[in-house]
Design a protein around this motif. Structure first.
Motif, PDB file in Angstrom:
ATOM      1  N   GLY A  10     -28.985 -39.359  19.823  1.00  0.00           N
ATOM      2  CA  GLY A  10     -28.539 -38.474  20.911  1.00  0.00           C
ATOM      3  C   GLY A  10     -27.596 -39.249  21.800  1.00  0.00           C
ATOM      4  O   GLY A  10     -28.000 -40.150  22.520  1.00  0.00           O
ATOM      5  N   LEU A  11     -26.308 -38.874  21.712  1.00  0.00           N
ATOM      6  CA  LEU A  11     -25.288 -39.638  22.431  1.00  0.00           C
ATOM      7  C   LEU A  11     -24.550 -38.778  23.442  1.00  0.00           C
ATOM      8  O   LEU A  11     -23.323 -38.733  23.495  1.00  0.00           O
ATOM      9  N   GLY A  12     -25.342 -38.074  24.261  1.00  0.00           N
ATOM     10  CA  GLY A  12     -24.771 -37.475  25.467  1.00  0.00           C
ATOM     11  C   GLY A  12     -24.519 -38.616  26.442  1.00  0.00           C
ATOM     12  O   GLY A  12     -24.692 -39.792  26.102  1.00  0.00           O
ATOM     13  N   MET A  14     -26.303 -39.793  28.744  1.00  0.00           N
ATOM     14  CA  MET A  14     -27.478 -40.648  28.920  1.00  0.00           C
ATOM     15  C   MET A  14     -27.696 -41.556  27.712  1.00  0.00           C
ATOM     16  O   MET A  14     -27.909 -42.762  27.855  1.00  0.00           O
ATOM     17  N   ASN A  33     -25.762 -39.242  16.216  1.00  0.00           N
ATOM     18  CA  ASN A  33     -25.647 -38.030  17.036  1.00  0.00           C
ATOM     19  C   ASN A  33     -25.354 -36.849  16.126  1.00  0.00           C
ATOM     20  O   ASN A  33     -24.699 -36.986  15.093  1.00  0.00           O
ATOM     21  N   SER A  35     -23.406 -34.212  16.529  1.00  0.00           N
ATOM     22  CA  SER A  35     -21.965 -33.966  16.370  1.00  0.00           C
ATOM     23  C   SER A  35     -21.245 -35.306  16.237  1.00  0.00           C
ATOM     24  O   SER A  35     -21.617 -36.273  16.907  1.00  0.00           O
ATOM     25  N   LYS A  38     -19.033 -39.028  18.989  1.00  0.00           N
ATOM     26  CA  LYS A  38     -19.547 -39.484  20.288  1.00  0.00           C
ATOM     27  C   LYS A  38     -19.848 -40.990  20.300  1.00  0.00           C
ATOM     28  O   LYS A  38     -20.207 -41.545  21.338  1.00  0.00           O
ATOM     29  N   SER A  66     -32.594 -39.370  23.061  1.00  0.00           N
ATOM     30  CA  SER A  66     -32.072 -38.829  24.329  1.00  0.00           C
ATOM     31  C   SER A  66     -31.355 -37.525  24.000  1.00  0.00           C
ATOM     32  O   SER A  66     -30.145 -37.506  23.760  1.00  0.00           O
ATOM     33  N   LEU A  67     -32.126 -36.448  23.972  1.00  0.00           N
ATOM     34  CA  LEU A  67     -31.606 -35.147  23.548  1.00  0.00           C
ATOM     35  C   LEU A  67     -31.695 -34.164  24.704  1.00  0.00           C
ATOM     36  O   LEU A  67     -32.289 -34.457  25.738  1.00  0.00           O
ATOM     37  N   ILE A  68     -31.162 -32.981  24.490  1.00  0.00           N
ATOM     38  CA  ILE A  68     -31.155 -31.968  25.556  1.00  0.00           C
ATOM     39  C   ILE A  68     -32.577 -31.665  26.039  1.00  0.00           C
ATOM     40  O   ILE A  68     -32.819 -31.455  27.220  1.00  0.00           O
ATOM     41  N   THR A  76     -33.784 -32.452  14.748  1.00  0.00           N
ATOM     42  CA  THR A  76     -32.975 -33.667  14.609  1.00  0.00           C
ATOM     43  C   THR A  76     -33.603 -34.631  13.611  1.00  0.00           C
ATOM     44  O   THR A  76     -32.928 -35.149  12.716  1.00  0.00           O
ATOM     45  N   LEU A  90     -37.018 -39.927  25.409  1.00  0.00           N
ATOM     46  CA  LEU A  90     -36.681 -39.999  26.836  1.00  0.00           C
ATOM     47  C   LEU A  90     -35.924 -38.743  27.284  1.00  0.00           C
ATOM     48  O   LEU A  90     -35.206 -38.761  28.280  1.00  0.00           O
ATOM     49  N   VAL A 117     -36.702 -40.071  32.813  1.00  0.00           N
ATOM     50  CA  VAL A 117     -35.725 -41.004  33.381  1.00  0.00           C
ATOM     51  C   VAL A 117     -35.363 -40.563  34.796  1.00  0.00           C
ATOM     52  O   VAL A 117     -34.889 -39.440  34.993  1.00  0.00           O
ATOM     53  N   PRO A 120     -29.442 -41.120  36.984  1.00  0.00           N
ATOM     54  CA  PRO A 120     -28.341 -40.631  36.136  1.00  0.00           C
ATOM     55  C   PRO A 120     -27.863 -41.751  35.214  1.00  0.00           C
ATOM     56  O   PRO A 120     -28.277 -42.907  35.377  1.00  0.00           O
ATOM     57  N   TYR A 167     -42.344 -36.748  36.120  1.00  0.00           N
ATOM     58  CA  TYR A 167     -40.900 -36.492  36.174  1.00  0.00           C
ATOM     59  C   TYR A 167     -40.627 -35.109  36.765  1.00  0.00           C
ATOM     60  O   TYR A 167     -39.772 -34.949  37.644  1.00  0.00           O
TER      61      TYR A 167
HETATM   62  P1  NDP Z   1     -26.457 -33.864  27.137  1.00  0.00           P
HETATM   63  O1  NDP Z   1     -26.820 -32.440  27.188  1.00  0.00           O
HETATM   64  O2  NDP Z   1     -25.077 -34.232  27.555  1.00  0.00           O
HETATM   65  O3  NDP Z   1     -26.676 -34.495  25.681  1.00  0.00           O
HETATM   66  C1  NDP Z   1     -27.666 -33.971  24.934  1.00  0.00           C
HETATM   67  C2  NDP Z   1     -27.744 -34.577  23.532  1.00  0.00           C
HETATM   68  O4  NDP Z   1     -28.639 -33.699  22.863  1.00  0.00           O
HETATM   69  C3  NDP Z   1     -26.468 -34.635  22.726  1.00  0.00           C
HETATM   70  O5  NDP Z   1     -26.552 -35.737  21.858  1.00  0.00           O
HETATM   71  C4  NDP Z   1     -26.533 -33.335  21.923  1.00  0.00           C
HETATM   72  O6  NDP Z   1     -25.905 -33.409  20.665  1.00  0.00           O
HETATM   73  C5  NDP Z   1     -28.010 -33.223  21.678  1.00  0.00           C
HETATM   74  N1  NDP Z   1     -28.447 -31.863  21.455  1.00  0.00           N
HETATM   75  C6  NDP Z   1     -28.289 -30.785  22.254  1.00  0.00           C
HETATM   76  N2  NDP Z   1     -28.877 -29.709  21.721  1.00  0.00           N
HETATM   77  C7  NDP Z   1     -29.403 -30.123  20.544  1.00  0.00           C
HETATM   78  C8  NDP Z   1     -30.114 -29.480  19.517  1.00  0.00           C
HETATM   79  N3  NDP Z   1     -30.461 -28.180  19.608  1.00  0.00           N
HETATM   80  N4  NDP Z   1     -30.514 -30.209  18.460  1.00  0.00           N
HETATM   81  C9  NDP Z   1     -30.192 -31.525  18.383  1.00  0.00           C
HETATM   82  N5  NDP Z   1     -29.518 -32.210  19.321  1.00  0.00           N
HETATM   83  C10 NDP Z   1     -29.127 -31.501  20.392  1.00  0.00           C
HETATM   84  O7  NDP Z   1     -27.569 -34.599  27.993  1.00  0.00           O
HETATM   85  P2  NDP Z   1     -27.610 -36.019  28.713  1.00  0.00           P
HETATM   86  O8  NDP Z   1     -27.118 -37.085  27.805  1.00  0.00           O
HETATM   87  O9  NDP Z   1     -26.990 -35.892  30.064  1.00  0.00           O
HETATM   88  O10 NDP Z   1     -29.168 -36.137  28.944  1.00  0.00           O
HETATM   89  C11 NDP Z   1     -30.058 -36.397  27.864  1.00  0.00           C
HETATM   90  C12 NDP Z   1     -31.481 -36.253  28.370  1.00  0.00           C
HETATM   91  O11 NDP Z   1     -31.683 -37.113  29.498  1.00  0.00           O
HETATM   92  C13 NDP Z   1     -31.815 -34.826  28.843  1.00  0.00           C
HETATM   93  O12 NDP Z   1     -33.125 -34.489  28.436  1.00  0.00           O
HETATM   94  C14 NDP Z   1     -31.738 -34.926  30.355  1.00  0.00           C
HETATM   95  O13 NDP Z   1     -32.602 -33.994  31.016  1.00  0.00           O
HETATM   96  C15 NDP Z   1     -32.208 -36.353  30.592  1.00  0.00           C
HETATM   97  N6  NDP Z   1     -31.696 -36.876  31.844  1.00  0.00           N
HETATM   98  C16 NDP Z   1     -30.352 -36.793  32.101  1.00  0.00           C
HETATM   99  C17 NDP Z   1     -29.842 -37.221  33.316  1.00  0.00           C
HETATM  100  C18 NDP Z   1     -28.389 -37.111  33.605  1.00  0.00           C
HETATM  101  O14 NDP Z   1     -28.026 -37.279  34.793  1.00  0.00           O
HETATM  102  N7  NDP Z   1     -27.533 -36.879  32.620  1.00  0.00           N
HETATM  103  C19 NDP Z   1     -30.761 -37.759  34.366  1.00  0.00           C
HETATM  104  C20 NDP Z   1     -32.130 -37.864  33.963  1.00  0.00           C
HETATM  105  C21 NDP Z   1     -32.581 -37.410  32.743  1.00  0.00           C
HETATM  106  P3  NDP Z   1     -24.403 -32.867  20.453  1.00  0.00           P
HETATM  107  O15 NDP Z   1     -23.512 -33.963  20.943  1.00  0.00           O
HETATM  108  O16 NDP Z   1     -24.322 -32.629  19.004  1.00  0.00           O
HETATM  109  O17 NDP Z   1     -24.272 -31.603  21.262  1.00  0.00           O
END
Ligand code: NDP
Length: 288
Positions: A10-12, A14, A33, A35, A38, A66-68, A76, A90, A117, A120, A167
């Motif tokens: 999971g490479l959002g 976070m 990840n 998609s 990333k 680190s997923l949605i 996944t 996480l 977590v 941010p 949390y």
């Molecule tokens: P994002 O929404 O930007 O990233 C989410 C990740 O989850 C991506 O890798 C995405 O993949 C993947 N994803 C989304 N939907 C699915 C699905 N249905 N199946 C598989 N993979 C999926 O989130 P963040 O990186 O910002 O945050 C990640 C986690 O950390 C969340 O749970 C969030 O609540 C928590 N968090 C975030 C904070 C923040 O400020 N960002 C602060 C504290 C906690 P793809 O790229 O393919 O879409």
């Protein structure tokens, strides 16, 4: 076991911050990840991009997710062999979802740690950052150093739901206060003021909240709702004032109306001469 290897799934923003923190610390980092694209920066810095989720899980004893949300883990990880892995999920979600996920992982031979977590992405790897962790103590102790590297861990016990519970409690405090900021800014703007104009006063109010929490916690836990300084009737009148200031300013009142309704119910329930902490009983539907 090689505890300097870690996989981040999971490479959002976070997950990328977490993988970057491990690279900074000299870990052998594998990333994956859903998609594509990333991981470019991370691979340029030395991370290994796994060709599939099975290879990503196989690469390291610790798999950080680190997923949605927690549920995204099921689709996944799919049929990847989880035997002997420690999954540190996480991603934010409900306490019961974390408990179900822990059972799912354990049925597949993995140990499961839940994380909440508290910062941010910019706070990952920074002093003063914290993360709630719960789940089997043995798995936590084994990978504590790797988890502490992301943010100081606050271990909340073996119940995998507890990290999410703590949390979510923090998030209740955060979102209600932050939405209050938006509400105040909307009223300010409707009256020709800017967010910057009210910032010093917002900061002061935020600072005073710690004192209110501290005083209230001791009294509430002692069952003391005497409320000498802050009678509910006075608080209810104050809440009506904010509701009507917003209404007179032409600003949406849905949030403030819900507050006012709660305080009115408290007065109607006969708590007017007591502390507004009696509202906790109404909210929790407890017997008086
Ligand atoms: P994002 O929404 O930007 O990233 C989410 C990740 O989850 C991506 O890798 C995405 O993949 C993947 N994803 C989304 N939907 C699915 C699905 N249905 N199946 C598989 N993979 C999926 O989130 P963040 O990186 O910002 O945050 C990640 C986690 O950390 C969340 O749970 C969030 O609540 C928590 N968090 C975030 C904070 C923040 O400020 N960002 C602060 C504290 C906690 P793809 O790229 O393919 O879409």
């Amino acid at each position: 076991m090689d505890n300097t290897k870690v996989t981040v799934v999971g490479l959002g923003p976070m997950g990328r911050a977490m993988a970057a923190a491990y690279l900074d610390a000299g870990y052998e980092v594998t990333v994956w990840n859903r998609s594509a694209g990333k991981d470019t920066d991370l691979v340029a810095r030395g991370a290994r991009s796994a060709p599939g989720i099975a290879e990503a899980v196989a690469a390291s004893p610790l798999v950080v997710l680190s997923l949605i949300d927690v549920e995204a883990m099921y689709g996944t990880l799919g049929d990847a062999d989880l035997t002997g892995r420690v999954l540190a999920n996480l991603s934010s979600d409900l306490p019961d979802k974390a408990r179900a996920a822990a059972r799912w992982a354990e049925e597949r031979g993995a140990a499961y740690l839940t994380g909440g977590v508290n910062v941010p992405p910019a706070g990952i790897g920074r002093e003063g950052s914290s993360i709630f962790i719960s789940g089997p103590r043995e798995a936590y102790e084994e990978h504590r150093a790797a988890l502490d590297l992301l943010a100081a861990t606050d271990y909340r016990g073996c119940d995998p739901g507890h990290a999410q519970l703590y949390y979510q409690l923090n998030m209740i405090l955060f979102w209600t206060a932050y939405t209050g900021w938006y509400q105040a800014v909307a009223v300010a703007r409707a009256n020709g003021l800017t967010a910057s104009d009210i910032l010093p006063y917002a900061g002061y109010t935020a600072d005073t909240l710690r004192g209110f929490y501290t005083e209230s916690a001791a009294l509430v836990d002692a069952g003391d709702h005497s409320g000498e300084d802050q009678r509910l009737t006075m608080c209810a009148a104050s809440v009506e004032h904010i509701l009507h200031t917003a209404a007179d300013s032409g600003v949406d009142t849905a949030i403030l109306a819900a507050h006012a309704e709660l305080y009115r119910r408290g007065v109607e329930a006969g708590f007017g001469d007591e502390s507004s902490s009696r509202l906790i009983q109404l909210l929790a539907a407890e017997e008086a």
